[in-house]
Design an enzyme around this catalytic site. Structure first.
Site, mmCIF file in Angstrom:
data_model
loop_
_atom_site.group_PDB
_atom_site.id
_atom_site.type_symbol
_atom_site.label_atom_id
_atom_site.label_comp_id
_atom_site.label_asym_id
_atom_site.label_seq_id
_atom_site.Cartn_x
_atom_site.Cartn_y
_atom_site.Cartn_z
ATOM 1 N N CYS A 119 0.822 -1.222 0.000
ATOM 2 C CA CYS A 119 0.000 0.000 0.000
ATOM 3 C C CYS A 119 0.848 1.262 0.000
ATOM 4 O O CYS A 119 0.318 2.366 -0.153
ATOM 5 C CB CYS A 119 -0.934 -0.008 1.202
ATOM 6 S SG CYS A 119 -1.839 -1.552 1.351
ATOM 7 N N HIS A 258 -3.118 6.670 2.670
ATOM 8 C CA HIS A 258 -3.649 5.421 2.107
ATOM 9 C C HIS A 258 -5.022 5.173 2.718
ATOM 10 O O HIS A 258 -5.186 5.251 3.941
ATOM 11 C CB HIS A 258 -2.680 4.274 2.446
ATOM 12 C CG HIS A 258 -3.261 2.918 2.243
ATOM 13 N ND1 HIS A 258 -4.002 2.583 1.126
ATOM 14 C CD2 HIS A 258 -3.224 1.800 3.022
ATOM 15 C CE1 HIS A 258 -4.396 1.320 1.232
ATOM 16 N NE2 HIS A 258 -3.941 0.831 2.367
ATOM 17 N N ASN A 288 -10.552 -0.648 0.390
ATOM 18 C CA ASN A 288 -9.089 -0.543 0.436
ATOM 19 C C ASN A 288 -8.550 -1.080 -0.893
ATOM 20 O O ASN A 288 -8.660 -2.265 -1.173
ATOM 21 C CB ASN A 288 -8.578 -1.360 1.627
ATOM 22 C CG ASN A 288 -7.060 -1.369 1.740
ATOM 23 O OD1 ASN A 288 -6.351 -1.068 0.784
ATOM 24 N ND2 ASN A 288 -6.568 -1.740 2.911
HETATM 25 O O1 UT7 Z 1 -3.999 -1.712 3.577
HETATM 26 C C1 UT7 Z 1 -2.904 -2.215 4.258
HETATM 27 C C2 UT7 Z 1 -2.905 -1.864 5.677
HETATM 28 N N1 UT7 Z 1 -4.044 -2.481 6.331
HETATM 29 C C3 UT7 Z 1 -4.636 -1.862 7.325
HETATM 30 O O2 UT7 Z 1 -4.247 -0.767 7.676
HETATM 31 C C4 UT7 Z 1 -5.769 -2.583 8.023
HETATM 32 C C5 UT7 Z 1 -5.653 -2.414 9.506
HETATM 33 N N2 UT7 Z 1 -6.679 -3.135 10.254
HETATM 34 C C6 UT7 Z 1 -8.008 -2.895 10.170
HETATM 35 O O3 UT7 Z 1 -8.466 -2.080 9.384
HETATM 36 C C7 UT7 Z 1 -8.911 -3.580 11.166
HETATM 37 O O4 UT7 Z 1 -8.117 -4.292 12.080
HETATM 38 C C8 UT7 Z 1 -9.962 -4.550 10.541
HETATM 39 C C9 UT7 Z 1 -11.007 -3.748 9.792
HETATM 40 C C10 UT7 Z 1 -9.263 -5.512 9.592
HETATM 41 C C11 UT7 Z 1 -10.674 -5.315 11.623
HETATM 42 O O5 UT7 Z 1 -11.296 -4.412 12.538
HETATM 43 P P1 UT7 Z 1 -11.055 -4.536 14.104
HETATM 44 O O6 UT7 Z 1 -11.870 -3.499 14.738
HETATM 45 O O7 UT7 Z 1 -9.571 -4.519 14.340
HETATM 46 O O8 UT7 Z 1 -11.673 -5.939 14.412
HETATM 47 P P2 UT7 Z 1 -11.002 -7.182 15.126
HETATM 48 O O9 UT7 Z 1 -10.144 -7.930 14.169
HETATM 49 O O10 UT7 Z 1 -10.407 -6.733 16.433
HETATM 50 O O11 UT7 Z 1 -12.280 -8.053 15.441
HETATM 51 C C12 UT7 Z 1 -13.298 -7.606 16.351
HETATM 52 C C13 UT7 Z 1 -14.429 -8.609 16.343
HETATM 53 C C14 UT7 Z 1 -13.957 -10.049 16.445
HETATM 54 O O12 UT7 Z 1 -14.910 -10.753 17.223
HETATM 55 P P3 UT7 Z 1 -14.582 -11.110 18.753
HETATM 56 O O13 UT7 Z 1 -13.307 -11.924 18.706
HETATM 57 O O14 UT7 Z 1 -14.401 -9.786 19.430
HETATM 58 O O15 UT7 Z 1 -15.792 -11.863 19.180
HETATM 59 C C15 UT7 Z 1 -14.015 -10.533 15.033
HETATM 60 O O16 UT7 Z 1 -14.232 -11.931 14.936
HETATM 61 O O17 UT7 Z 1 -15.142 -8.497 15.110
HETATM 62 C C16 UT7 Z 1 -15.209 -9.789 14.486
HETATM 63 N N3 UT7 Z 1 -15.182 -9.606 13.058
HETATM 64 C C17 UT7 Z 1 -16.266 -9.395 12.313
HETATM 65 N N4 UT7 Z 1 -17.564 -9.328 12.624
HETATM 66 C C18 UT7 Z 1 -18.429 -9.080 11.608
HETATM 67 C C19 UT7 Z 1 -14.069 -9.589 12.256
HETATM 68 N N5 UT7 Z 1 -14.454 -9.375 10.988
HETATM 69 C C20 UT7 Z 1 -15.793 -9.261 10.995
HETATM 70 C C21 UT7 Z 1 -16.748 -9.015 9.992
HETATM 71 N N6 UT7 Z 1 -18.061 -8.932 10.343
HETATM 72 N N7 UT7 Z 1 -16.410 -8.842 8.684
#
Ligand code: UT7
Length: 333
Positions: A119, A258, A288
């Site tokens: 990215c 980005h 993204n």
């Molecule tokens: O482009 C290159 C660079 N990339 C980035 O900068 C991306 C950086 N990271 C992110 O944008 C975020 O970490 C994500 C959008 C990928 C994920 O968001 P988050 O707020 O960090 O969620 P998380 O991974 O901490 O997950 C929170 C909860 C989890 O459930 P539990 O374990 O708390 O019960 C996940 O299983 O949300 C759950 N979850 C979802 N729920 C519904 C993860 N993905 C989904 C989903 N729909 N699609």
């Protein structure tokens, strides 16, 4: 008479972009994985993304972005002497996407190379093009950031498939002789390769360091780790870039990070002292798009008439590597 102070400067003389026709909405994704429009919008700001057709690859998106440029600016691409494409989803590892662009436009004596800085690719490519133009080695360079991430996305992994979309954006950069400073005013790069396993797309080696990869050629991300790095290290990097440029957030007209996640953009805006209106984002419509996200967000603002000649912009890409690259540019067109 030759002015002894006259030197070549790198100037951005045109922009173009393209996104595929097909749209994948959050509601479409609700039918594919266990997710909801509400979760995706709250956690990422994304509402829909564009998806390339089965027979549409990254080189096709690049060529369409350049045709778009040709339709909007009085440019002649036939004498471009170097093509740089930033992508993590090339049609093939070789030949390069850049060489497919040469084949489409038929430039003579034209260098070409793909670079892979995830990215951070588009801003890294601007830095490279700037150096090639300032050195006098080349005169006219196409820089493209382009991805067909949907072709490298595991649509059973709800943590990544909701993020990614396809698109391409391009600059034409030219060496021009004048007494003004060039358009690239400052640059910054940094890499933390020890975090490489947090965001990868497997190819030949089954490991990164001691870390065993999922070998399916799709993008795998530890979102939380990348998020943490973005909020801390990327914020620090942007702050160093601002110091390097001698410009404060208030003196810059636009901040173009980005478009990884709207929450990351909002957090960076607050940390760095920008106003929310200064940050350009098209993430709600395109998701993204990795190396394409900065030129896509920028070009939407150019088409909307928001960006004017003389405006000062900070562009900053960050992601897989883990690496980041930023530039401060003066908009000339
Ligand atoms: O482009 C290159 C660079 N990339 C980035 O900068 C991306 C950086 N990271 C992110 O944008 C975020 O970490 C994500 C959008 C990928 C994920 O968001 P988050 O707020 O960090 O969620 P998380 O991974 O901490 O997950 C929170 C909860 C989890 O459930 P539990 O374990 O708390 O019960 C996940 O299983 O949300 C759950 N979850 C979802 N729920 C519904 C993860 N993905 C989904 C989903 N729909 N699609």
């Amino acid at each position: 008479m030759t002015n002894v102070n006259l030197r070549s400067n790198a100037v951005i003389t045109a922009i173009g972009s393209y996104t595929p026709e097909k749209t994948l909405t959050n509601f479409d994704l609700e039918r594919i994985v266990d997710t909801s429009d509400e979760w995706i919008v709250q956690r990422t700001g994304i509402r829909e993304r564009r998806i390339s057709a089965d027979n549409e690859f990254t080189s096709d998106l690049c060529i369409a972005a350049l045709r778009n440029m040709e339709s909007r600016y009085p440019v002649n691409l036939s004498d471009v002497d170097y093509i740089i494409v930033a992508t993590s989803t090339p049609d093939s590892i070789l030949p390069s996407v850049a060489s497919r662009i040469q084949a489409a436009f038929g430039m003579n004596r034209c260098g070409s190379a793909d670079i892979q800085a995830a990215c951070a690719g588009f801003t890294a490519a601007i830095q490279l093009a700037n150096g090639l133009l300032l050195s006098g080695l080349y005169r006219k360079i196409i820089v493209v950031g382009a991805e067909t991430l949907s072709k490298a996305t595991d649509y059973s992994d709800r943590t990544t498939c909701i993020l990614f979309g396809d698109g391409a954006g391009a600059f034409l950069m030219e060496a021009q002789q004048d007494n003004e400073a060039g358009d690239v005013l400052a640059a910054y790069s940094d890499t933390d390769g020890s975090g490489g396993h947090h965001l990868y797309r497997s190819s030949l080696s089954p490991t990164v360091g001691d870390y065993e990869l999922t070998m399916n050629g799709n993008i795998v991300q530890n979102g939380r780790e990348v998020y943490r790095w973005a909020i801390s290290e990327v914020a620090r990097g942007i702050s160093e870039l601002m110091q390097e440029s001698g410009l404060s957030a208030a003196q810059l007209d636009w901040f173009v990070p980005h478009n990884a996640n709207q929450r990351i953009i909002d957090a960076l805006v607050v940390k760095l002292g920008f106003s929310p209106e200064q940050a350009l984002s098209s993430i709600s419509r395109y998701g993204n798009t990795s190396a394409a996200s900065i030129p896509l967000a920028l070009d939407d603002a150019v088409r909307a008439g928001q960006i004017k000649p003389g405006h000062l912009l900070l562009l900053h890409g960050f992601g897989g590597g883990l690496t980041q690259a930023g530039v401060v540019i003066r908009w000339a067109i």
